[in-house]
Motif scaffolding. Structure first.
Motif: not given
Length: 509
Positions: A194-195, A197, A290-291, A350, A354
């Motif tokens: 899983i990314g 970033a 990313a997820s 999520r 953020e």
């Protein structure tokens, strides 16, 4: 793993910090078989005790703890350490309500009527230590039958369509699901591919307990300088920020000579550091996964998002993840909800992460050592001295504005955390939610909805003892205390149809 193989556990959780432990308690409450793997030992790190382990619990976190009967045990545990008396920004004659980049705002400027869905619920925040939180959660997890293995970090993960296999300390553990609560450098996240970033750091932050020479020239309190910022609490507690692009974080030994050189540069003094008793670094990097899910692997807490500890939002964000995920994962495990229910976890949490990451990023410009930052701090102070400004900052810092927009809202309360109203039987709403089941609250006992509730065996029912909104006939609460449905009608057919649509009968059977 063959389809007919019975896993040793329903869920393996990597990480026995507050997030992993809270999630373990949620799953244990629902009757799941849970194993927690922790790479450290059972004793809380000194960094989780006073003074560096101090955290502020926001309102959603306190509500979550109260809804699981964990808040009062935590208060009792805190009594010995008196953590609330050591909050560094509590000083002066006015009562502080929080801070943004170290700039205080005050309760006498906050308009609590701005949040009508609170329904006069308490808006007190609580100061705790990470060690106290972990102690209380560990005790509860053990009571619920959760297995916890220390000095047993995750080394490798093998996931398939029907389960996971985890290598920890040379021992293979099998489960249907794996949740990574193992921090910003999460082994689980990396193993799942899983990314991660976001934005890179501008500074290295230092939290230190030092022995300083008796000629110590540091000024107590928060000091902005031409090269950075430091906060000094005598005799030797120092926090400082060095705008080096994060170059010194986990790359340079925190020996006396390095710490002294950076402290001299940041403070602009000839301070002498005789010894470093304790020191750790951190940065303002802000990254998000990313997820939150990859097949049978899920992420929560710092494994899913990291940011600077400015304003102390990290613990609250992680507990919110665990509260949201726990009942959903348990429903899937017990066959009471579809696997797709887990997609709503990331969809709801999520956006919250953020917002917190942006809140953290927004504080960095106020800390920069330049004239522009000084001017910006003056502007923010002026805004905080207004009712609207202080109310805005309080809403963000206290977490009052938590709202899940993904829920179809036909009433302003839907998607918000439940107000802690009194019920007709003398309990508070939060007490009625301690079963971990959905709850239907009836506001019109003359036209009782108990018969409808009886059609859903695992749906709890209660009659409200107060009518804070004259237009309400009933409220439906998710197991995490979020309002899932609200309506002004008491027509049984309409209410029953709404409950059936919003709660899959299999989810509560």
């Amino acid at each position: 793993m063959s389809p007919d193989h019975r896993s040793t556990y329903d869920v393996i959780i990597a990480g026995a910090g507050p997030v992993g432990l809270f999630l373990a308690c949620e799953l244990g409450l629902a009757g799941c078989r849970v194993l927690v793997l922790e790479q450290g030992d059972a004793d809380a790190s000194v960094l989780k005790r006073l003074p560096f382990g101090l955290r502020g619990l926001n309102l959603p976190t306190m509500e979550s703890l109260d809804r699981r009967d964990l808040l009062e045990p935590l208060r009792a545990r805190m009594g010995a350490s008196d953590a609330s008396a050591t909050v560094p920004w509590v000083d002066g004659a006015r009562r502080p309500a929080g801070h943004f980049a170290g700039l205080q705002f005050f309760r006498d400027m906050v308009d609590e009527d701005a949040w009508p869905w609170r329904a006069d619920s308490a808006t007190e925040m609580l100061a705790v230590t990470m060690a106290d939180v972990e102690h209380v959660l560990t005790a509860r997890a053990s009571q619920l039958g959760v297995a916890i293995l220390y000095n047993c970090g995750v080394a490798r993960v093998a996931a398939s369509l029907d389960g996971v296999q985890v290598d920890a300390g040379g021992v293979l553990h099998q489960a249907d699901w794996l949740v990574g609560c193992d921090g910003g450098r999460s082994t689980v996240r990396k193993a799942a591919g899983i990314g991660f970033a976001g934005t890179e750091p501008e500074f290295t932050g230092y939290s230190m307990a030092l022995h300083l020479d008796e000629t110590n020239p540091l000024c107590p309190g928060r000091q902005h300088t031409a090269t950075g910022m430091y906060t000094y609490a005598p005799p030797g507690t120092v926090t400082m920020i060095d705008f080096d692009g994060g170059a010194s974080h986990r790359t340079t030994p925190l020996a006396c000579d390095h710490v002294q050189a950076v402290l001299r540069r940041v403070s602009g003094t000839d301070v002498v550091v005789d010894a470093v008793e304790l020191a750790t670094t951190w940065t303002d990097r802000a990254l998000i996964a990313a997820s939150y899910r990859q097949g049978r692997v899920l992420l929560a807490g710092d494994a899913a998002h990291v940011h600077a500890p400015l304003g102390g939002q990290g613990l609250n964000l992680g507990i919110g993840d665990a509260m949201n995920l726990g009942w959903k994962l348990a429903a899937v495990i017990h066959g009471k909800g579809p696997s797709s229910l887990l997609e709503s976890y990331g969809q709801e949490r999520r956006p919250v992460a953020e917002q917190v990451l942006d809140w953290s990023r927004a504080q960095v410009p106020l800390l920069r050592p330049d004239a522009g930052a000084a001017a910006l701090r003056d502007v923010v102070r002026d805004l905080m001295d207004t009712c609207d400004g202080s109310t805005y900052f309080a809403g963000r810092v206290w977490g009052v504005g938590l709202h899940y927009a993904s829920l179809a809202a036909t009433h302003p309360l839907i998607g918000h955390s439940a107000p802690d109203m009194m019920l007709a039987d003398g309990r508070r709403l939060n007490e009625a939610l301690r079963s971990g089941r959905p709850l239907l609250v009836d506001f019109d006992p003359a036209d009782s909805l108990a018969e409808i509730a009886g059609g859903f065996p695992r749906l709890d029912y209660a009659i409200a003892g107060m009518r804070f909104d004259p237009g309400l006939a009933a409220l439906l609460f998710r197991p995490d205390g979020i309002v899932a449905w609200a309506d002004s009608t008491s027509d049984h057919a309409a209410v029953g149809g709404a409950v059936a649509r919003l709660l899959d009968p299999q989810l509560v059977a």
